[in-house]
Design an enzyme around this catalytic site. Structure first.
Site, PDB file in Angstrom:
ATOM      1  N   TYR A  51     -10.687  -0.012  20.178  1.00  0.00           N
ATOM      2  CA  TYR A  51      -9.134  -0.900  18.836  1.00  0.00           C
ATOM      3  C   TYR A  51      -9.091  -1.303  20.061  1.00  0.00           C
ATOM      4  O   TYR A  51      -7.172  -2.147  19.451  1.00  0.00           O
ATOM      5  CB  TYR A  51      -8.134   0.890  19.096  1.00  0.00           C
ATOM      6  CG  TYR A  51      -8.696   2.039  18.741  1.00  0.00           C
ATOM      7  CD1 TYR A  51     -10.385   1.767  17.454  1.00  0.00           C
ATOM      8  CD2 TYR A  51      -8.314   3.023  18.314  1.00  0.00           C
ATOM      9  CE1 TYR A  51     -11.123   2.526  16.901  1.00  0.00           C
ATOM     10  CE2 TYR A  51      -8.680   4.282  17.156  1.00  0.00           C
ATOM     11  CZ  TYR A  51     -10.416   3.758  17.007  1.00  0.00           C
ATOM     12  OH  TYR A  51     -10.695   4.577  16.002  1.00  0.00           O
ATOM     13  N   HIS A 109     -18.342   7.131  20.681  1.00  0.00           N
ATOM     14  CA  HIS A 109     -17.984   6.112  19.283  1.00  0.00           C
ATOM     15  C   HIS A 109     -18.854   6.132  18.200  1.00  0.00           C
ATOM     16  O   HIS A 109     -18.471   6.640  17.383  1.00  0.00           O
ATOM     17  CB  HIS A 109     -17.413   4.547  19.417  1.00  0.00           C
ATOM     18  CG  HIS A 109     -15.708   4.561  18.533  1.00  0.00           C
ATOM     19  ND1 HIS A 109     -15.067   3.918  19.451  1.00  0.00           N
ATOM     20  CD2 HIS A 109     -16.021   5.043  17.940  1.00  0.00           C
ATOM     21  CE1 HIS A 109     -14.423   4.187  17.864  1.00  0.00           C
ATOM     22  NE2 HIS A 109     -15.054   3.984  16.698  1.00  0.00           N
ATOM     23  N   LEU A 191      -7.697  10.026   4.326  1.00  0.00           N
ATOM     24  CA  LEU A 191      -6.699   8.988   3.534  1.00  0.00           C
ATOM     25  C   LEU A 191      -7.203   7.861   2.589  1.00  0.00           C
ATOM     26  O   LEU A 191      -7.152   7.700   1.915  1.00  0.00           O
ATOM     27  CB  LEU A 191      -5.494   8.610   3.745  1.00  0.00           C
ATOM     28  CG  LEU A 191      -3.844   9.218   4.835  1.00  0.00           C
ATOM     29  CD1 LEU A 191      -3.118   8.718   5.176  1.00  0.00           C
ATOM     30  CD2 LEU A 191      -3.705  10.982   3.417  1.00  0.00           C
ATOM     31  N   ILE A 231      -6.416  13.001  11.306  1.00  0.00           N
ATOM     32  CA  ILE A 231      -5.524  12.062  12.357  1.00  0.00           C
ATOM     33  C   ILE A 231      -5.506  10.613  10.980  1.00  0.00           C
ATOM     34  O   ILE A 231      -5.627   9.318  11.847  1.00  0.00           O
ATOM     35  CB  ILE A 231      -6.174  10.971  13.289  1.00  0.00           C
ATOM     36  CG1 ILE A 231      -7.826  10.909  12.710  1.00  0.00           C
ATOM     37  CG2 ILE A 231      -5.918  12.382  14.857  1.00  0.00           C
ATOM     38  CD1 ILE A 231      -8.590  10.031  14.026  1.00  0.00           C
ATOM     39  N   ARG A 239       6.372   7.509   6.236  1.00  0.00           N
ATOM     40  CA  ARG A 239       5.301   8.052   6.596  1.00  0.00           C
ATOM     41  C   ARG A 239       4.897   9.178   7.579  1.00  0.00           C
ATOM     42  O   ARG A 239       4.291  10.464   7.146  1.00  0.00           O
ATOM     43  CB  ARG A 239       4.132   7.344   5.961  1.00  0.00           C
ATOM     44  CG  ARG A 239       4.356   6.246   5.252  1.00  0.00           C
ATOM     45  CD  ARG A 239       3.331   5.307   4.424  1.00  0.00           C
ATOM     46  NE  ARG A 239       3.443   4.755   3.069  1.00  0.00           N
ATOM     47  CZ  ARG A 239       2.622   4.104   3.079  1.00  0.00           C
ATOM     48  NH1 ARG A 239       1.952   3.016   4.160  1.00  0.00           N
ATOM     49  NH2 ARG A 239       2.770   3.810   1.706  1.00  0.00           N
ATOM     50  N   ASN A 243       3.913  13.074   7.080  1.00  0.00           N
ATOM     51  CA  ASN A 243       1.919  13.112   6.727  1.00  0.00           C
ATOM     52  C   ASN A 243       1.890  14.326   7.738  1.00  0.00           C
ATOM     53  O   ASN A 243       0.723  15.387   7.580  1.00  0.00           O
ATOM     54  CB  ASN A 243       1.325  11.915   7.361  1.00  0.00           C
ATOM     55  CG  ASN A 243       1.016  11.087   6.867  1.00  0.00           C
ATOM     56  OD1 ASN A 243       1.230  11.178   4.909  1.00  0.00           O
ATOM     57  ND2 ASN A 243       0.557   9.888   7.561  1.00  0.00           N
TER      58      ASN A 243
HETATM   59  N1  LIG Z   1     -14.359   7.463  14.953  1.00  0.00           N
HETATM   60  C1  LIG Z   1     -14.278   6.243  14.201  1.00  0.00           C
HETATM   61  O1  LIG Z   1     -15.315   5.506  14.141  1.00  0.00           O
HETATM   62  C2  LIG Z   1     -12.891   5.780  13.390  1.00  0.00           C
HETATM   63  C3  LIG Z   1     -13.211   4.982  12.460  1.00  0.00           C
HETATM   64  C4  LIG Z   1     -12.188   4.593  11.791  1.00  0.00           C
HETATM   65  C5  LIG Z   1     -10.939   5.120  11.789  1.00  0.00           C
HETATM   66  N2  LIG Z   1     -10.541   5.698  13.061  1.00  0.00           N
HETATM   67  C6  LIG Z   1      -9.371   6.689  12.775  1.00  0.00           C
HETATM   68  O2  LIG Z   1      -9.029   7.261  12.308  1.00  0.00           O
HETATM   69  C7  LIG Z   1      -7.162   6.879  12.008  1.00  0.00           C
HETATM   70  C8  LIG Z   1      -7.442   6.458  10.665  1.00  0.00           C
HETATM   71  O3  LIG Z   1      -8.267   6.090   9.955  1.00  0.00           O
HETATM   72  P1  LIG Z   1      -8.029   4.593   9.002  1.00  0.00           P
HETATM   73  O4  LIG Z   1      -6.417   4.564   9.296  1.00  0.00           O
HETATM   74  O5  LIG Z   1      -9.157   4.359   8.583  1.00  0.00           O
HETATM   75  O6  LIG Z   1      -7.163   5.630   7.553  1.00  0.00           O
HETATM   76  P2  LIG Z   1      -6.547   6.142   7.125  1.00  0.00           P
HETATM   77  O7  LIG Z   1      -5.740   6.979   7.788  1.00  0.00           O
HETATM   78  O8  LIG Z   1      -7.397   6.997   6.144  1.00  0.00           O
HETATM   79  O9  LIG Z   1      -5.684   5.377   6.364  1.00  0.00           O
HETATM   80  C9  LIG Z   1      -4.464   4.441   6.552  1.00  0.00           C
HETATM   81  C10 LIG Z   1      -4.168   3.991   5.836  1.00  0.00           C
HETATM   82  O10 LIG Z   1      -2.901   4.635   4.290  1.00  0.00           O
HETATM   83  C11 LIG Z   1      -1.955   4.160   4.392  1.00  0.00           C
HETATM   84  N3  LIG Z   1      -1.274   5.668   4.543  1.00  0.00           N
HETATM   85  C12 LIG Z   1      -0.763   6.327   5.923  1.00  0.00           C
HETATM   86  N4  LIG Z   1       0.148   6.867   5.057  1.00  0.00           N
HETATM   87  C13 LIG Z   1       0.666   7.262   3.922  1.00  0.00           C
HETATM   88  C14 LIG Z   1       1.419   7.696   3.101  1.00  0.00           C
HETATM   89  N5  LIG Z   1       2.193   9.080   3.438  1.00  0.00           N
HETATM   90  N6  LIG Z   1       1.310   7.064   1.891  1.00  0.00           N
HETATM   91  C15 LIG Z   1       0.944   6.196   1.718  1.00  0.00           C
HETATM   92  N7  LIG Z   1       0.294   5.295   2.021  1.00  0.00           N
HETATM   93  C16 LIG Z   1      -0.207   6.359   3.831  1.00  0.00           C
HETATM   94  C17 LIG Z   1      -1.008   3.317   5.720  1.00  0.00           C
HETATM   95  O11 LIG Z   1      -0.625   2.344   5.523  1.00  0.00           O
HETATM   96  P3  LIG Z   1       0.472   1.365   5.858  1.00  0.00           P
HETATM   97  O12 LIG Z   1       0.015   1.675   7.481  1.00  0.00           O
HETATM   98  O13 LIG Z   1       0.945   1.218   5.274  1.00  0.00           O
HETATM   99  O14 LIG Z   1       1.526   2.718   6.138  1.00  0.00           O
HETATM  100  C18 LIG Z   1      -2.918   2.926   5.043  1.00  0.00           C
HETATM  101  O15 LIG Z   1      -3.417   1.441   4.796  1.00  0.00           O
HETATM  102  C19 LIG Z   1      -7.519   6.289  12.443  1.00  0.00           C
HETATM  103  O16 LIG Z   1      -6.331   4.855  12.603  1.00  0.00           O
HETATM  104  C20 LIG Z   1      -8.690   5.555  13.754  1.00  0.00           C
HETATM  105  O17 LIG Z   1      -7.136   6.285  14.459  1.00  0.00           O
HETATM  106  C21 LIG Z   1     -12.065   6.250  13.613  1.00  0.00           C
END
Ligand SMILES: NC(=O)c1ccc[n+]([C@@H]2O[C@H](COP(=O)([O-])OP(=O)(O)OC[C@H]3O[C@@H](n4cnc5c(N)ncnc54)[C@H](OP(=O)(O)O)[C@@H]3O)[C@@H](O)[C@H]2O)c1
Length: 277
Positions: A51, A109, A191, A231, A239, A243
């Site tokens: 990241y 990872h 999400l 997470i 938010r 959350n």
């Molecule tokens: N291990 C792996 O390979 C891997 C891969 C992908 C991700 N991850 C981890 O998982 C974490 C979360 O996954 P992600 O970032 O892909 O997706 P996510 O958390 O499912 O979704 C993030 C999206 O949801 C929006 N959001 C968040 N809270 C909200 C709410 N209360 N209402 C409306 N929209 C909301 C955010 O917008 P805003 O930011 O504009 O609020 C963003 O666009 C990552 O940040 C990372 O740490 C790990």
């Protein structure tokens, strides 16, 4: 202020059930987000070498004013750090950037089975855990076949497998496999990830209205009620608070049945035999 409950890992450590995702926030954004998240009650932060924001996470931790021992910090080593020497150097680099002397959870990872290095990387993780540099060790994006191999050829069962999971990508068979082996399932992109459209599904607004909650809270409650660690990522303080506020209501069996229309089936989501970094 809400604090997420702790889920016990197979090594006896506790992981806060809900933490803050930090991809793709940069150093500056993430430092501010960590301070705001800690203020809102978050005690669990998820980062990774890939990241490129571990320095910012470390700055946020120090600026948060909360004692290090109260925080649960996860980082992940990607393919560049697979293999014994690279994994040792990888964690050293992360600790330096984070400004910490240990992480709470260190993850491989991606399995990258084509490279065939995840077993030796895991053996190094076992040593890093014994040295206290990683309190708990686990994996990410591992399929049951990768876990079977680790369990057959090494000594420590991963504490966690962090995988892509949501009401659209439910991975029921994998979750059952994890519970049979005492591995905690952690949901990433809980999400649906940016732009996935999951949160605009009509069933979520209907159930959100019924419970006086938001679609995001409905989805996160689904994770929590299924015993998953999760997470969600946002950099908006409003938010973040929204959350985390999912521990004061429950979905009933009828709600859960209605949410199952979102399930895209067993093949949904990424395939870590073909992708990863
Ligand atoms: N291990 C792996 O390979 C891997 C891969 C992908 C991700 N991850 C981890 O998982 C974490 C979360 O996954 P992600 O970032 O892909 O997706 P996510 O958390 O499912 O979704 C993030 C999206 O949801 C929006 N959001 C968040 N809270 C909200 C709410 N209360 N209402 C409306 N929209 C909301 C955010 O917008 P805003 O930011 O504009 O609020 C963003 O666009 C990552 O940040 C990372 O740490 C790990």
């Amino acid at each position: 202020m809400t604090l997420a409950p702790l889920i016990e890992l197979n090594d006896g450590n506790g992981i806060p059930q809900l933490g803050l995702g930090t991809w793709p926030l940069d150093d500056e954004q993430v430092a501010a987000a960590v301070v705001q998240a800690v203020e809102a009650g978050y005690r669990h932060i998820d980062t990774a070498v890939k990241y490129g924001n571990e320095r910012g996470v470390g700055n946020g931790i120090r600026a948060s004013g909360v004692d290090r021992s109260e925080l649960f910090i996860t980082t992940k080593l990607d393919g560049e750090f697979q293999g014994h020497d690279r994994a040792v150097a990888g964690l050293e680099g992360s600790l330096k950037r984070l400004g910490l002397d240990y992480v709470d959870l260190l993850l491989i990872h991606w399995p990258l089975p084509g490279r065939d290095q995840y077993v030796s990387t895991w053996q190094t993780f076992e040593r890093l855990q014994a040295e206290g540099k990683a309190r708990s060790i686990g994996v990410s994006n591992f399929k049951p076949a990768h876990l079977e191999r680790l369990m057959a050829e090494t000594d420590v069962v991963p504490a966690v497998n962090q995988i892509q999971l949501s009401p659209a990508i439910t991975r029921t068979a994998e979750r059952e496999f994890h519970s049979r082996h005492g591995i905690v399932t952690e949901s990433y992109s809980p999400l649906g990830g940016s732009g996935a459209g999951l949160l605009s599904a009509p069933v979520l607004s209907q159930l959100a209205e019924k419970h006086g909650k938001t679609p995001s809270q409905l989805v996160l409650r689904w994770h929590v009620q299924n015993g998953l660690v999760t997470i969600p990522r946002t950099s908006s303080p409003g938010r973040m608070a929204e959350n985390l506020d999912v521990f004061d209501f429950a979905l009933d069996p009828q709600d859960l049945a209605e949410l199952s229309v979102l399930d895209e089936g067993p093949e949904a989501g990424n395939d870590s035999d073909r992708t990863g970094h």
